[in-house]
Design a protein around this motif. Structure first.
Motif, mmCIF file in Angstrom:
data_model
loop_
_atom_site.group_PDB
_atom_site.id
_atom_site.type_symbol
_atom_site.label_atom_id
_atom_site.label_comp_id
_atom_site.label_asym_id
_atom_site.label_seq_id
_atom_site.Cartn_x
_atom_site.Cartn_y
_atom_site.Cartn_z
ATOM 1 N N LEU A 239 0.864 -1.180 0.000
ATOM 2 C CA LEU A 239 0.000 0.000 0.000
ATOM 3 C C LEU A 239 0.901 1.230 0.000
ATOM 4 C CD1 LEU A 239 -2.870 1.316 0.387
ATOM 5 C CD2 LEU A 239 -2.453 1.156 2.855
ATOM 6 N N LEU A 240 0.702 2.110 -0.969
ATOM 7 C CA LEU A 240 1.522 3.320 -1.040
ATOM 8 C C LEU A 240 0.648 4.572 -0.933
ATOM 9 C CD1 LEU A 240 4.072 2.560 -3.944
ATOM 10 C CD2 LEU A 240 4.425 2.343 -1.470
ATOM 11 N N GLY A 241 1.010 5.460 -0.025
ATOM 12 C CA GLY A 241 0.360 6.772 0.069
ATOM 13 C C GLY A 241 1.245 7.751 -0.689
ATOM 14 N N ASN A 242 0.787 8.173 -1.856
ATOM 15 C CA ASN A 242 1.633 9.019 -2.720
ATOM 16 C C ASN A 242 1.418 10.517 -2.434
ATOM 17 O OD1 ASN A 242 3.438 9.652 -4.789
ATOM 18 N ND2 ASN A 242 1.819 9.736 -6.329
ATOM 19 N N LYS A 243 2.256 11.314 -3.019
ATOM 20 C CA LYS A 243 2.251 12.778 -2.957
ATOM 21 C C LYS A 243 2.619 13.292 -1.557
ATOM 22 C CE LYS A 243 -1.086 12.995 -6.766
ATOM 23 N NZ LYS A 243 -2.153 13.690 -7.450
ATOM 24 N N ALA A 244 3.560 12.577 -0.919
ATOM 25 C CA ALA A 244 3.987 12.968 0.420
ATOM 26 C C ALA A 244 4.659 14.344 0.420
ATOM 27 C CB ALA A 244 4.931 11.921 0.984
ATOM 28 N N ASP A 245 5.013 14.831 -0.752
ATOM 29 C CA ASP A 245 5.621 16.174 -0.831
ATOM 30 C C ASP A 245 4.568 17.267 -0.588
ATOM 31 O OD1 ASP A 245 4.839 14.914 -3.440
ATOM 32 O OD2 ASP A 245 4.991 16.986 -4.139
ATOM 33 N N LEU A 249 -1.231 19.929 2.130
ATOM 34 C CA LEU A 249 -2.576 19.577 1.649
ATOM 35 C C LEU A 249 -3.057 18.237 2.208
ATOM 36 C CD1 LEU A 249 -2.145 20.548 -2.125
ATOM 37 C CD2 LEU A 249 -3.282 21.883 -0.348
ATOM 38 N N ARG A 250 -2.286 17.686 3.131
ATOM 39 C CA ARG A 250 -2.557 16.337 3.644
ATOM 40 C C ARG A 250 -3.976 16.202 4.210
ATOM 41 N NH1 ARG A 250 0.252 11.870 5.656
ATOM 42 N NH2 ARG A 250 2.339 12.758 5.457
ATOM 43 N N GLN A 251 -4.642 15.121 3.806
ATOM 44 C CA GLN A 251 -5.964 14.805 4.365
ATOM 45 C C GLN A 251 -5.954 13.457 5.081
ATOM 46 O OE1 GLN A 251 -9.038 14.885 1.369
ATOM 47 N NE2 GLN A 251 -8.826 17.074 0.980
ATOM 48 N N VAL A 252 -4.902 12.668 4.815
ATOM 49 C CA VAL A 252 -4.847 11.328 5.414
ATOM 50 C C VAL A 252 -3.586 11.231 6.257
ATOM 51 C CG1 VAL A 252 -4.841 8.835 4.960
ATOM 52 C CG2 VAL A 252 -5.920 10.402 3.314
ATOM 53 N N ASP A 253 -3.797 10.919 7.521
ATOM 54 C CA ASP A 253 -2.651 10.817 8.413
ATOM 55 C C ASP A 253 -1.841 9.546 8.110
ATOM 56 O OD1 ASP A 253 -1.854 12.384 10.980
ATOM 57 O OD2 ASP A 253 -1.429 10.241 11.375
ATOM 58 N N GLN A 254 -0.535 9.654 8.336
ATOM 59 C CA GLN A 254 0.325 8.503 8.035
ATOM 60 C C GLN A 254 -0.069 7.263 8.843
ATOM 61 O OE1 GLN A 254 4.466 9.406 8.236
ATOM 62 N NE2 GLN A 254 5.077 7.499 7.288
ATOM 63 N N ILE A 262 -1.294 -2.792 8.222
ATOM 64 C CA ILE A 262 -1.175 -3.862 9.228
ATOM 65 C C ILE A 262 -2.418 -4.768 9.181
ATOM 66 C CG2 ILE A 262 -1.122 -4.326 11.727
ATOM 67 C CD1 ILE A 262 0.623 -1.723 11.933
ATOM 68 N N GLN A 263 -3.595 -4.117 9.095
ATOM 69 C CA GLN A 263 -4.839 -4.907 9.076
ATOM 70 C C GLN A 263 -4.888 -5.882 7.909
ATOM 71 O OE1 GLN A 263 -7.893 -1.926 9.044
ATOM 72 N NE2 GLN A 263 -7.844 -1.631 11.276
ATOM 73 N N ASN A 264 -4.296 -5.460 6.795
ATOM 74 C CA ASN A 264 -4.336 -6.316 5.593
ATOM 75 C C ASN A 264 -3.046 -7.091 5.383
ATOM 76 O OD1 ASN A 264 -6.981 -5.674 4.052
ATOM 77 N ND2 ASN A 264 -6.232 -3.698 4.772
ATOM 78 N N ASN A 265 -2.198 -7.040 6.396
ATOM 79 C CA ASN A 265 -0.945 -7.788 6.345
ATOM 80 C C ASN A 265 -0.099 -7.444 5.110
ATOM 81 O OD1 ASN A 265 0.867 -9.552 7.381
ATOM 82 N ND2 ASN A 265 0.016 -11.338 6.282
ATOM 83 N N CYS A 266 -0.037 -6.157 4.812
ATOM 84 C CA CYS A 266 0.792 -5.761 3.661
ATOM 85 C C CYS A 266 1.704 -4.596 4.046
ATOM 86 C CB CYS A 266 -0.074 -5.410 2.445
ATOM 87 S SG CYS A 266 -0.783 -3.788 2.477
ATOM 88 N N THR A 267 2.778 -4.461 3.264
ATOM 89 C CA THR A 267 3.749 -3.401 3.521
ATOM 90 C C THR A 267 3.134 -2.049 3.191
ATOM 91 O OG1 THR A 267 5.439 -4.938 2.840
ATOM 92 C CG2 THR A 267 6.081 -2.632 2.905
ATOM 93 N N PHE A 268 3.475 -1.045 3.985
ATOM 94 C CA PHE A 268 2.955 0.306 3.735
ATOM 95 C C PHE A 268 4.102 1.311 3.717
ATOM 96 C CE2 PHE A 268 1.979 4.375 5.827
ATOM 97 C CZ PHE A 268 1.183 4.942 4.847
ATOM 98 N N HIS A 269 4.024 2.240 2.752
ATOM 99 C CA HIS A 269 4.974 3.354 2.728
ATOM 100 C C HIS A 269 4.249 4.601 2.264
ATOM 101 C CE1 HIS A 269 8.695 1.096 3.218
ATOM 102 N NE2 HIS A 269 8.301 0.259 2.288
#
Ligand SMILES: Nc1nc2c(ncn2[C@@H]2O[C@H](COP(=O)(O)OP(=O)(O)OP(=O)(O)O)[C@@H](O)[C@H]2O)c(=O)[nH]1
Length: 354
Positions: A239-245, A249-254, A262-269
């Motif tokens: 799972l990738l949260g893009n546009k961290a630059d 304008l962030r609407q979704v917390d890291q 974690i819930q889906n047992n996958c890597t997140f960045h």
């Protein structure tokens, strides 16, 4: 004309499984009777697939020793030992030609045919060992899927990229010193109603992308991730949260992204394709590595198609990738992978109905 020699490089676009060939370099060494003329093709020899040396009957007596001398020189100038190293130029020495037939057109035609035959045999053996991995990049429209895919494959950032169709990228990559044929499908504008089920059945791994400045894209990514793991529970996913630059304008917390990971047992960045985050490469490399260990697929090989392509056109969509020395072929998703999708769908149905 006593002896004619030259070097030729037959190339196949690295990511193209149809294995088209085109002649990228043809260096004419000229006639050996011109003496030092032969030195002019040393540069060509260094990258050559094959070297041709032909002679007319009148020079038959001196042919063998002269040819051997030049083949040795060729091997030395390319830094390779032609007989022992797998990447050495394919050296072809033709039998003597009748002087009446010794035109350069005939020489080239004969040489290309011989080179192809030997090269195809060699490639057939080599390519059977190259595993293939397929990745589906999915997420809401405008989250940066195309920019991410192109960034990974070419190290370049494309600011504006519009496409109303899924795109399939193919490339041979080297990961941990191993060649890997990678196909990445960049699924266009995924709305949940039109979840890209087909791409998920087709792929070996999935990268789900959202935009940290767009909450809707995050909810959608979360639902998609859930659906992916329902359909393919063992599939490596990131799972990738893009546009961290775009922090302002962030609407979704890291932490929200991390929790869903974690819930889906996958890597997140969280990443920024624009700023070339290292985590982009880590993510792709990680899923490729995971898939490589479990997938040892071989590619289909079409000799007739190859020869047809050599005689016909060079694929106009080939874009050289200077950074990695490979090639990216962009092509529209076709029916080519339908059978694979169908097979996986049937497997899934069978498993689900047990
Ligand atoms: N600021 C910023 N903009 C980005 C980033 N990645 C992509 N973009 C921009 O986001 C827009 C959408 O990028 P695309 O790669 O076309 O997005 P997509 O998900 O493929 O979009 P669809 O083709 O509609 O599905 C473009 O204007 C990109 O320049 C990033 O990391 N930071």
């Amino acid at each position: 004309m006593d002896i004619v020699m030259g070097a030729l490089n037959l190339c196949r676009p690295a990511g193209d499984p149809s294995a088209s060939f085109f002649i990228s370099t043809l260096t004419d060494g000229g006639s050996l009777t011109r003496g030092p003329a032969a030195t002019c093709w040393h540069r060509g020899v260094a990258i050559a697939t094959g070297i041709y040396i032909y002679t007319s009957a009148s020079s038959a007596a001196s042919f063998s020793s002269t040819a051997d001398r030049f083949l040795d020189k060729a091997a030395a100038s390319s830094g390779k030992n032609a007989s022992t190293q797998s990447h050495a130029p394919l050296i072809i020495r033709a039998s003597l030609l009748d002087s009446r037939r010794c035109s350069s057109t005939i020489i080239l035609k004969n040489f290309v045919e011989e080179a192809l035959t030997v090269l195809l045999k060699k490639m057939k053996t080599e390519e059977k060992t190259i595993p293939k991995v397929r990745i589906a990049v999915i997420g809401k429209s405008n989250v940066g899927k195309s920019a991410l895919t192109v960034r990974y494959l070419t190290r370049r950032y494309i600011g504006e990229y519009r496409s109303n169709t899924d795109l399939l990228y193919r490339q041979i990559l080297t990961i941990n010193n191993t060649s890997l044929e990678v196909e990445i499908v960049d699924v266009c504008s995924c709305d949940l109603e039109a979840f890209p089920e087909e791409a998920i059945y087709w792929a070996d791994a999935a990268i789900v992308v959202y935009d940290i400045t767009c909450r809707t894209s995050f909810s959608q990514a979360s639902d998609m991730l859930h659906k992916v793991l329902q359909l393919r529970p063992q599939m490596p996913t990131v799972l990738l949260g893009n546009k961290a630059d775009l922090e302002h304008l962030r609407q979704v917390d890291q932490t929200e992204g991390r929790t869903i990971g974690i819930q889906n047992n996958c890597t997140f960045h969280e990443v920024s394709v624009a700023e070339n985050s290292a985590a982009i490469y880590q993510s792709f490399d990680m899923v490729l590595n995971e898939c490589r260990q479990s997938t040892q697929k071989t590619r289909k090989f079409s000799v007739s198609k190859m020869i047809g392509t050599l005689i016909g056109n060079v694929n106009p969509k080939v874009v050289p990738d200077t950074k990695q020395g490979g090639t990216v072929v962009v092509c529209h998703k076709s029916d080519l992978y339908k059978s694979r999708v169908l097979r996986r769908r049937q497997n899934f149905t069978a498993t689900a109905s047990l």
